[in-house]
Write a protein that holds these residues in place. Sequence first.
Motif, PDB file in Angstrom:
ATOM      1  N   ASP A 106       2.890  11.279   2.745  1.00 50.48           N
ATOM      2  CA  ASP A 106       2.431   9.890   2.913  1.00 50.48           C
ATOM      3  C   ASP A 106       3.345   8.885   2.214  1.00 50.48           C
ATOM      4  N   LEU A 107       4.528   9.325   1.797  1.00 49.38           N
ATOM      5  CA  LEU A 107       5.470   8.410   1.131  1.00 49.38           C
ATOM      6  C   LEU A 107       5.631   7.141   1.970  1.00 49.38           C
ATOM      7  N   ALA A 108       5.422   5.989   1.312  1.00 45.33           N
ATOM      8  CA  ALA A 108       5.468   4.719   2.052  1.00 45.33           C
ATOM      9  C   ALA A 108       6.822   4.020   1.924  1.00 45.33           C
ATOM     10  N   GLY A 109       7.438   4.154   0.744  1.00 41.12           N
ATOM     11  CA  GLY A 109       8.677   3.415   0.554  1.00 41.12           C
ATOM     12  C   GLY A 109       9.561   3.995  -0.525  1.00 41.12           C
ATOM     13  N   ILE A 110      10.820   3.598  -0.477  1.00 43.70           N
ATOM     14  CA  ILE A 110      11.813   4.052  -1.459  1.00 43.70           C
ATOM     15  C   ILE A 110      12.617   2.856  -1.939  1.00 43.70           C
ATOM     16  N   PHE A 111      12.844   2.793  -3.260  1.00 45.18           N
ATOM     17  CA  PHE A 111      13.825   1.857  -3.807  1.00 45.18           C
ATOM     18  C   PHE A 111      15.006   2.679  -4.293  1.00 45.18           C
ATOM     19  N   ALA A 112      16.166   2.448  -3.713  1.00 44.45           N
ATOM     20  CA  ALA A 112      17.396   3.121  -4.129  1.00 44.45           C
ATOM     21  C   ALA A 112      18.200   2.129  -4.961  1.00 44.45           C
ATOM     22  N   VAL A 152       9.191   5.355   6.761  1.00 46.80           N
ATOM     23  CA  VAL A 152       9.269   5.164   5.309  1.00 46.80           C
ATOM     24  C   VAL A 152      10.238   4.006   5.090  1.00 46.80           C
ATOM     25  N   LYS A 153       9.771   2.947   4.417  1.00 51.12           N
ATOM     26  CA  LYS A 153      10.603   1.750   4.243  1.00 51.12           C
ATOM     27  C   LYS A 153      11.587   1.948   3.094  1.00 51.12           C
ATOM     28  N   LEU A 154      12.792   1.502   3.320  1.00 52.58           N
ATOM     29  CA  LEU A 154      13.857   1.699   2.334  1.00 52.58           C
ATOM     30  C   LEU A 154      14.494   0.369   1.942  1.00 52.58           C
ATOM     31  N   VAL A 155      14.492   0.099   0.632  1.00 49.63           N
ATOM     32  CA  VAL A 155      15.193  -1.065   0.083  1.00 49.63           C
ATOM     33  C   VAL A 155      16.276  -0.529  -0.843  1.00 49.63           C
ATOM     34  N   GLY A 156      17.509  -0.955  -0.612  1.00 44.11           N
ATOM     35  CA  GLY A 156      18.615  -0.444  -1.438  1.00 44.11           C
ATOM     36  C   GLY A 156      19.426  -1.557  -2.060  1.00 44.11           C
ATOM     37  N   PHE A 157      19.909  -1.302  -3.265  1.00 43.60           N
ATOM     38  CA  PHE A 157      20.847  -2.229  -3.905  1.00 43.60           C
ATOM     39  C   PHE A 157      22.219  -2.037  -3.268  1.00 43.60           C
ATOM     40  N   ASP A 158      23.001  -3.109  -3.234  1.00 38.55           N
ATOM     41  CA  ASP A 158      24.401  -3.122  -2.768  1.00 38.55           C
ATOM     42  C   ASP A 158      24.523  -3.279  -1.246  1.00 38.55           C
ATOM     43  N   ALA A 159      25.767  -3.478  -0.809  1.00 36.71           N
ATOM     44  CA  ALA A 159      26.031  -3.816   0.599  1.00 36.71           C
ATOM     45  C   ALA A 159      27.378  -3.261   1.042  1.00 36.71           C
ATOM     46  N   SER A 160      27.522  -1.935   0.948  1.00 32.94           N
ATOM     47  CA  SER A 160      28.749  -1.278   1.411  1.00 32.94           C
ATOM     48  C   SER A 160      28.782  -1.307   2.939  1.00 32.94           C
ATOM     49  N   PRO A 161      29.947  -1.060   3.537  1.00 31.88           N
ATOM     50  CA  PRO A 161      30.001  -1.012   5.005  1.00 31.88           C
ATOM     51  C   PRO A 161      28.963  -0.060   5.603  1.00 31.88           C
ATOM     52  N   LYS A 162      28.770   1.113   5.004  1.00 30.55           N
ATOM     53  CA  LYS A 162      27.776   2.055   5.554  1.00 30.55           C
ATOM     54  C   LYS A 162      26.364   1.503   5.408  1.00 30.55           C
ATOM     55  N   GLN A 163      26.090   0.849   4.265  1.00 30.78           N
ATOM     56  CA  GLN A 163      24.752   0.272   4.065  1.00 30.78           C
ATOM     57  C   GLN A 163      24.485  -0.843   5.083  1.00 30.78           C
ATOM     58  N   VAL A 164      25.513  -1.619   5.375  1.00 29.49           N
ATOM     59  CA  VAL A 164      25.364  -2.696   6.356  1.00 29.49           C
ATOM     60  C   VAL A 164      25.098  -2.100   7.747  1.00 29.49           C
ATOM     61  N   GLU A 165      25.789  -1.006   8.062  1.00 30.47           N
ATOM     62  CA  GLU A 165      25.536  -0.297   9.330  1.00 30.47           C
ATOM     63  C   GLU A 165      24.092   0.203   9.373  1.00 30.47           C
ATOM     64  N   ASP A 166      23.635   0.745   8.250  1.00 32.45           N
ATOM     65  CA  ASP A 166      22.257   1.260   8.165  1.00 32.45           C
ATOM     66  C   ASP A 166      21.236   0.132   8.346  1.00 32.45           C
ATOM     67  N   THR A 177       0.811  -1.213   0.000  1.00 30.98           N
ATOM     68  CA  THR A 177       0.000   0.000   0.000  1.00 30.98           C
ATOM     69  C   THR A 177       0.853   1.276   0.000  1.00 30.98           C
ATOM     70  N   GLY A 178       0.426   2.236  -0.822  1.00 35.80           N
ATOM     71  CA  GLY A 178       0.972   3.586  -0.727  1.00 35.80           C
ATOM     72  C   GLY A 178       1.931   3.962  -1.841  1.00 35.80           C
ATOM     73  N   PRO A 179       2.286   5.267  -1.878  1.00 36.81           N
ATOM     74  CA  PRO A 179       3.197   5.762  -2.915  1.00 36.81           C
ATOM     75  C   PRO A 179       4.654   5.406  -2.622  1.00 36.81           C
ATOM     76  N   VAL A 180       5.358   5.030  -3.680  1.00 42.27           N
ATOM     77  CA  VAL A 180       6.784   4.706  -3.536  1.00 42.27           C
ATOM     78  C   VAL A 180       7.610   5.439  -4.591  1.00 42.27           C
ATOM     79  N   LEU A 181       8.856   5.682  -4.233  1.00 44.76           N
ATOM     80  CA  LEU A 181       9.764   6.462  -5.074  1.00 44.76           C
ATOM     81  C   LEU A 181      10.973   5.614  -5.466  1.00 44.76           C
TER      82      LEU A 181
END
Length: 311
Positions: A209-215, A237-251, A149-153
């Motif tokens: 009302d942004l529900a989610g983001i795909f980066a 706001v739910k975030l799904v991102g490609f890749d797995a850098s050290p900072k992304q893993v921390e996030d 449900t909801g708008p995603v970017l």
Amino acid sequence: GVLITAAAVLAGCGGKVGNTGSADDKKIVLIPGVANEPFYISMQCGAQDEAKKLGYQLQTQAPTQFDASLQTPIVSGVIATKPGAILIAPTHATAMAAPMKQAKDSGIKVVEVDTHLDDTSVALSSISSDNAKGGQLAAQTLAKLVNNTGPVLVINTKAGTSTTDQRAQGFEDELKSHPGMSSLGVQYNNNDAAQAASIVTATLAAHPDLAGIFATNLSSAEGAATGLRNAGKLGQVKLVGFDASPKQVEDLKAGTVQALIAQDPAKIGAQGVDEAAAAIEGKPVTRTIQTDMIAITQADMDANSRYFYKS
Ligand code: T6T
């Protein structure tokens, strides 16, 4: 300067950097999309290990930014040193065709790693994730997180990057099977994390009302997490991102991002070297090779730590 040598970016591999040596058939040059970036550092490590195993010497020369105008002179310079093969992640699907054709025409075996040209007649082999499928996987993962449900970017990097364009397309295609979700479209961050953060800030102002983001990659995912943190919207706001850098893993660990689609850059590099060596030695070459991806969440991140990128 624009050039970065193997020694400068190999710090995390544990391997020794060989002598730069002379122009010959036992030399392969890796030209990543950008220097000092965990995805390509991991790719270089995989390529380096495989080259050593096969008795080849691997050098790396990368542009300081993910930009065809910076990658083109690097290709020209590498052609002059006459290596047996180049492994290249073209930074643009059409703008890199001319310098890569020049490499091919001068007798150098050209293998694409990660990204590819639209023109499939230049490279002998292309090794990458199945990026359209990765985008689909991202949409399915985000759909679960937002209960369909909801708008995603979508935050994409630079138009003309084959990988991230395919991820965005795969995401948008899969959204059609989730009628409760709507797309706010694709915005470009120019492969700059700060721009991704600004995009999130501006989008939240217009769409609270942004529900989610795909980066679609590392820079967009790292920046989107920062944008959500600045806006006080972490986890909301739910975030799904490609890749797995050290900072992304921390996030991921902190709950700033809910899922990472990790690629296998070391495998891409190793298979690139295998194909390059086969081409140099006149053995059969596989035209297209797809490597694995995996969606990792906080719950299974410890079990999947082997997918985390080096830096
Ligand atoms: O996502 C990877 C790569 O697959 C893409 O082509 C460009 O961005 C990355 O290198 C991450 O920064």
